[in-house]
Design a protein around this motif. Structure first.
Motif, mmCIF file in Angstrom:
data_model
loop_
_atom_site.group_PDB
_atom_site.id
_atom_site.type_symbol
_atom_site.label_atom_id
_atom_site.label_comp_id
_atom_site.label_asym_id
_atom_site.label_seq_id
_atom_site.Cartn_x
_atom_site.Cartn_y
_atom_site.Cartn_z
ATOM 1 N N ASP A 217 0.851 -1.196 0.000
ATOM 2 C CA ASP A 217 0.000 0.000 0.000
ATOM 3 C C ASP A 217 0.889 1.249 0.000
ATOM 4 O O ASP A 217 1.413 1.644 1.035
ATOM 5 C CB ASP A 217 -0.883 -0.045 1.254
ATOM 6 N N ILE A 218 1.050 1.855 -1.181
ATOM 7 C CA ILE A 218 1.991 2.988 -1.313
ATOM 8 C C ILE A 218 1.543 4.202 -0.491
ATOM 9 O O ILE A 218 2.376 4.926 0.050
ATOM 10 C CB ILE A 218 2.230 3.345 -2.803
ATOM 11 N N SER A 219 0.239 4.437 -0.344
ATOM 12 C CA SER A 219 -0.175 5.625 0.427
ATOM 13 C C SER A 219 0.108 5.425 1.912
ATOM 14 O O SER A 219 0.463 6.366 2.615
ATOM 15 C CB SER A 219 -1.640 5.978 0.160
ATOM 16 N N GLN A 220 -0.009 4.201 2.414
ATOM 17 C CA GLN A 220 0.358 3.924 3.797
ATOM 18 C C GLN A 220 1.862 4.102 3.998
ATOM 19 O O GLN A 220 2.308 4.582 5.037
ATOM 20 C CB GLN A 220 -0.044 2.498 4.195
ATOM 21 N N TRP A 221 2.637 3.720 3.022
ATOM 22 C CA TRP A 221 4.090 3.917 3.115
ATOM 23 C C TRP A 221 4.385 5.408 3.249
ATOM 24 O O TRP A 221 5.191 5.822 4.076
ATOM 25 C CB TRP A 221 4.795 3.331 1.884
ATOM 26 N N ASN A 222 3.723 6.207 2.450
ATOM 27 C CA ASN A 222 3.947 7.654 2.473
ATOM 28 C C ASN A 222 3.511 8.286 3.783
ATOM 29 O O ASN A 222 4.113 9.265 4.214
ATOM 30 C CB ASN A 222 3.192 8.320 1.312
ATOM 31 N N VAL A 223 2.490 7.753 4.423
ATOM 32 C CA VAL A 223 1.970 8.315 5.670
ATOM 33 C C VAL A 223 3.056 8.372 6.741
ATOM 34 O O VAL A 223 3.104 9.266 7.568
ATOM 35 C CB VAL A 223 0.756 7.469 6.162
ATOM 36 N N SER A 226 8.270 8.671 5.210
ATOM 37 C CA SER A 226 9.222 8.336 4.150
ATOM 38 C C SER A 226 8.421 8.295 2.863
ATOM 39 O O SER A 226 7.312 7.768 2.846
ATOM 40 C CB SER A 226 9.899 6.987 4.386
ATOM 41 N N PHE A 227 8.929 8.889 1.806
ATOM 42 C CA PHE A 227 8.153 9.000 0.584
ATOM 43 C C PHE A 227 8.728 8.154 -0.529
ATOM 44 O O PHE A 227 9.926 8.121 -0.733
ATOM 45 C CB PHE A 227 8.059 10.457 0.135
ATOM 46 N N ALA A 228 7.850 7.488 -1.209
ATOM 47 C CA ALA A 228 8.246 6.721 -2.389
ATOM 48 C C ALA A 228 7.137 6.824 -3.414
ATOM 49 O O ALA A 228 5.979 7.066 -3.073
ATOM 50 C CB ALA A 228 8.498 5.271 -2.015
ATOM 51 N N SER A 229 7.485 6.653 -4.667
ATOM 52 C CA SER A 229 6.519 6.705 -5.756
ATOM 53 C C SER A 229 6.300 5.297 -6.289
ATOM 54 O O SER A 229 7.239 4.501 -6.354
ATOM 55 C CB SER A 229 7.047 7.565 -6.900
ATOM 56 N N ALA A 230 5.065 5.024 -6.691
ATOM 57 C CA ALA A 230 4.784 3.741 -7.348
ATOM 58 C C ALA A 230 5.409 3.769 -8.739
ATOM 59 O O ALA A 230 5.325 4.774 -9.452
ATOM 60 C CB ALA A 230 3.279 3.525 -7.442
HETATM 61 C C1 LIG Z 1 3.928 9.335 -2.157
HETATM 62 O O1 LIG Z 1 4.956 10.310 -2.111
HETATM 63 C C2 LIG Z 1 5.592 10.558 -3.366
HETATM 64 C C3 LIG Z 1 6.784 11.477 -3.127
HETATM 65 O O2 LIG Z 1 6.410 12.631 -2.414
HETATM 66 C C4 LIG Z 1 4.557 11.149 -4.330
HETATM 67 O O3 LIG Z 1 5.158 11.380 -5.578
HETATM 68 C C5 LIG Z 1 3.445 10.145 -4.493
HETATM 69 O O4 LIG Z 1 2.422 10.690 -5.295
HETATM 70 C C6 LIG Z 1 2.856 9.752 -3.153
HETATM 71 N N1 LIG Z 1 1.933 8.668 -3.412
HETATM 72 C C7 LIG Z 1 0.853 8.432 -2.691
HETATM 73 C C8 LIG Z 1 -0.023 7.326 -3.149
HETATM 74 O O5 LIG Z 1 0.589 9.043 -1.677
#
Ligand SMILES: *[C@@H]1O[C@H](CO)[C@@H](O)[C@H](O)[C@H]1NC(C)=O
Ligand SMILES: *[C@@H]1O[C@H](CO)[C@@H](O)[C@H](O)[C@H]1NC(C)=O
Ligand SMILES: *[C@@H]1O[C@H](CO)[C@@H](O)[C@H](O)[C@H]1NC(C)=O
Length: 236
Positions: A217-223, A226-230
């Motif tokens: 779950d990429i949005s949970q990772w971002n929460v 730490s930020f990552a893009s799919a």
């Molecule tokens: C997660 O963070 C990245 C980097 O800031 C951003 O590009 C991406 O859109 C974010 N994705 C989601 C699903 O939150």
């Protein structure tokens, strides 16, 4: 003339779709040194790439379909190319080729499941193993929606397709996690949880750490901060 044409056809076939696992053929140089005539064209053509790859991977007992190339990484949000999976002496494959030539691979259909593929590194400058897949360290990884857990993208030993994480030398791995769409050339991962379930498996890229890994779950990772893009993988 006829011989030339058939050689060209054979070479073209080899370039389009490399067939691996053919027995290691003697080179023409070796044959000539022994006073024998050169190999017939088809045998020569079959020997070109597979022989080179076979030195670095497990010998296989029967031929399987393989596609050669590099792994191109494209962002999910607009499809632009971020780079290629790297070939790094110190750190294996888990990032992009910010410096140097990328990893070369062959994508091969597994024997037991026709919709599952192995990706095998063919020009690795790092130590074996040479399969390209997922590893979760000393704990059998679980991916889930609504959860920020992850598993690593790494070189791995070969493990069976459609199987839960396999313990090899103290670490859990899955190598045959890939499906391959030969029209779009996309390589899509499917992690198998320890209970056999098939979670959503997203390839994540953290550009600041130049780190590729898998999340459920990429949005949970971002929460988490730490930020990552799919991203998506394509054979290029
Ligand atoms: C997660 O963070 C990245 C980097 O800031 C951003 O590009 C991406 O859109 C974010 N994705 C989601 C699903 O939150
Ligand atoms: C990464 O690989 C691509 C494809 O081979 C190549 O064009 C590019 O120059 C490489 N990047 C670097 C920094 O070497
Ligand atoms: C490959 O991708 C195309 C386009 O998304 C899709 O129509 C097709 O069904 C896919 N093929 C397989 C085998 O998944």
């Amino acid at each position: 003339m006829l011989v030339k044409v058939s050689l060209l056809v054979a070479l073209a076939n080899t370039l389009v779709s490399v067939v691996s696992g053919s027995p290691v053929a003697e080179t023409n140089a070796q044959r000539m040194a022994r006073g024998l005539p050169p190999n017939p064209p088809s045998q020569f053509a079959r020997g070109v790439s597979p022989v080179w790859a076979a030195k670095r991977t497990e010998p296989s007992t029967r031929p399987s379909t393989c596609y050669p190339g590099k792994i191109e990484v494209r962002y999910d949000f607009d499809g632009h190319v971020a780079g290629y999976v790297r070939n790094w002496e110190n750190g294996g494959i888990s990032g992009l080729n910010f410096s140097g030539d990328p990893l070369e691979v062959k994508v091969c259909k597994t024997r037991s499941y026709t919709d599952r593929y192995d990706i095998i590194a063919t020009n690795a400058v790092f130590k074996p193993p040479y399969y390209v897949g997922a590893g979760s360290g000393t704990v059998a990884g679980i991916l889930a929606t609504g959860d920020r857990s992850s598993v690593g993208f790494s070189n791995t030993p070969q493990t069976p397709p459609n199987a839960p994480p396999t313990l090899v030398n103290g670490n859990y791995y899955e190598s045959a996690i890939w499906s391959y769409n030969s029209s779009t050339k996309e390589l899509s991962p499917q992690w198998i949880n320890p209970d056999g379930s098939k979670p959503s498996t997203v390839i994540a890229y953290d550009i600041r750490a130049n780190d590729l890994f898998f999340v459920g779950d990429i949005s949970q990772w971002n929460v988490s901060g730490s930020f990552a893009s799919a991203v998506h993988f394509y054979l290029a």
